[in-house]
Write a protein that holds these residues in place. Structure first.
Motif, short mmCIF file in Angstrom:
data_model
loop_
_atom_site.label_atom_id
_atom_site.label_comp_id
_atom_site.label_asym_id
_atom_site.label_seq_id
_atom_site.Cartn_x
_atom_site.Cartn_y
_atom_site.Cartn_z
N MET A 142 -9.92 -2.27 -7.78
CA MET A 142 -10.72 -2.16 -6.57
C MET A 142 -9.90 -2.15 -5.29
O MET A 142 -10.46 -2.03 -4.19
CB MET A 142 -11.73 -3.31 -6.53
N VAL A 143 -8.58 -2.23 -5.39
CA VAL A 143 -7.75 -2.27 -4.20
C VAL A 143 -7.61 -0.87 -3.60
O VAL A 143 -7.60 0.14 -4.32
CB VAL A 143 -6.37 -2.87 -4.52
N ALA A 144 -7.52 -0.81 -2.29
CA ALA A 144 -7.33 0.45 -1.58
C ALA A 144 -5.90 0.93 -1.76
O ALA A 144 -5.02 0.19 -2.22
CB ALA A 144 -7.64 0.25 -0.10
N SER A 202 -6.21 -4.13 0.85
CA SER A 202 -7.62 -4.26 1.20
C SER A 202 -8.53 -3.75 0.09
O SER A 202 -8.10 -3.03 -0.83
CB SER A 202 -7.91 -3.50 2.50
N LEU A 203 -9.79 -4.16 0.18
CA LEU A 203 -10.79 -3.68 -0.77
C LEU A 203 -11.09 -2.22 -0.46
O LEU A 203 -11.32 -1.85 0.70
CB LEU A 203 -12.05 -4.54 -0.63
N SER A 245 -9.50 -12.33 -11.31
CA SER A 245 -8.69 -12.21 -10.10
C SER A 245 -9.58 -12.27 -8.88
O SER A 245 -10.76 -11.88 -8.91
CB SER A 245 -7.93 -10.88 -10.10
N VAL A 246 -9.04 -12.77 -7.78
CA VAL A 246 -9.71 -12.67 -6.49
C VAL A 246 -9.70 -11.20 -6.08
O VAL A 246 -8.72 -10.48 -6.32
CB VAL A 246 -8.98 -13.52 -5.44
N LEU A 247 -10.79 -10.74 -5.50
CA LEU A 247 -10.85 -9.35 -5.04
C LEU A 247 -9.93 -9.13 -3.84
O LEU A 247 -9.60 -10.09 -3.13
CB LEU A 247 -12.28 -8.97 -4.67
N PRO A 248 -9.51 -7.91 -3.60
CA PRO A 248 -8.70 -7.62 -2.41
C PRO A 248 -9.40 -8.08 -1.13
O PRO A 248 -10.62 -7.93 -1.00
CB PRO A 248 -8.54 -6.10 -2.44
N ALA A 249 -8.63 -8.64 -0.21
CA ALA A 249 -9.18 -9.09 1.07
C ALA A 249 -8.06 -9.07 2.10
O ALA A 249 -7.25 -9.99 2.14
CB ALA A 249 -9.78 -10.49 0.94
N ALA A 250 -8.03 -8.04 2.91
CA ALA A 250 -6.97 -7.92 3.93
C ALA A 250 -7.31 -8.69 5.19
O ALA A 250 -6.42 -9.02 5.98
CB ALA A 250 -6.73 -6.45 4.26
#
Length: 221
Positions: A186-188, A193-194, A141-146
């Motif tokens: 790893m999501v907030a 967001s990460l 998966s792509v990591l969280p990125a807000a």
């Protein structure tokens, strides 16, 4: 056929004022690739962008040894660039497994307009290249990125990450490919967001983040 594909790609890139040499980092890992020993059983290559590249310097010391665990991430790259160097940096190293983690820079507009179909197609191409060469692909998966600090005009990155991840997961399940879900771990709490416990800039993991990723990928391997 390979020369023809490269020639066509170079011609297409010239239309956009880019040279193939600048667009594709063919020689980035020449030194490291030349030292990878032949015949290592169970080799794993990690293909990716700055998140993978940073893993090699900020992750647990010794996780990558350029023999059995090989890091081949290049900062700033989009999926199209990875497809073009996939033979050089993955297939030619004859690994048992390739771990594919990418897509973030496509969403960040690093090489122009984002099109999910194109990005997904590039990732599928890498999977198919791996399978054709008897290499086991693992999709991540792509990591969280807000938000992207270098591309503030992108305001819907979280939605695009979620959409691409859903598509990758569905594809992996339909094709019996291992899917590694870093996002959920790893999501907030905001779901977008990460987690700040794992990053300093909202995009790239710090050591605690890489430790989470290492624990997850070790189980998958």
């Amino acid at each position: 056929m390979r020369k023809l594909i490269i020639t066509i790609a170079a011609a297409m890139l010239s239309v956009f004022g880019l040279s193939a040499q600048n667009f594709v980092h063919y020689h980035w890992f020449d030194g490291e690739n030349s030292t990878v020993p032949a015949g290592t059983r169970g080799r794993v290559v990690f293909m990716g962008d700055s998140i993978t590249e940073g893993w090699g310097t900020k992750g647990t010391p010794g996780f990558f040894d350029n023999d059995k665990m090989v890091e081949r991430g290049i900062s700033g790259e989009v999926t199209a660039q990875m497809v073009l160097r996939f033979r050089r940096d993955v297939i030619d190293l004859k690994p048992k497994t390739v771990v594919i983690l990418c897509g973030c820079n496509d969403i960040a507009l690093n090489q122009g307009e984002y099109n999910e179909d194109y990005t997904f197609g590039n990732i599928v191409t890498m999977v198919e290249l791996a399978k054709a060469n008897k290499i086991r692909p693992i999709l991540c998966s792509v990591l969280p990125a807000a938000a992207f600090p270098w591309r503030k005009e992108v305001t819907d990155s979280a939605e695009k990450v979620a959409s691409l991840n859903a598509r990758l997961k569905a594809y992996a399940e339909a094709n019996k490919i291992k899917y590694v879900d870093y996002f959920s771990a790893m999501v907030a709490p905001d779901g977008r967001s990460l987690n700040p416990s794992y990053t300093n800039d909202g995009i790239h993991p710090t050591l605690p983040g890489y430790e989470v990723m290492e624990a997850i990928i070790k189980k998958a391997l």
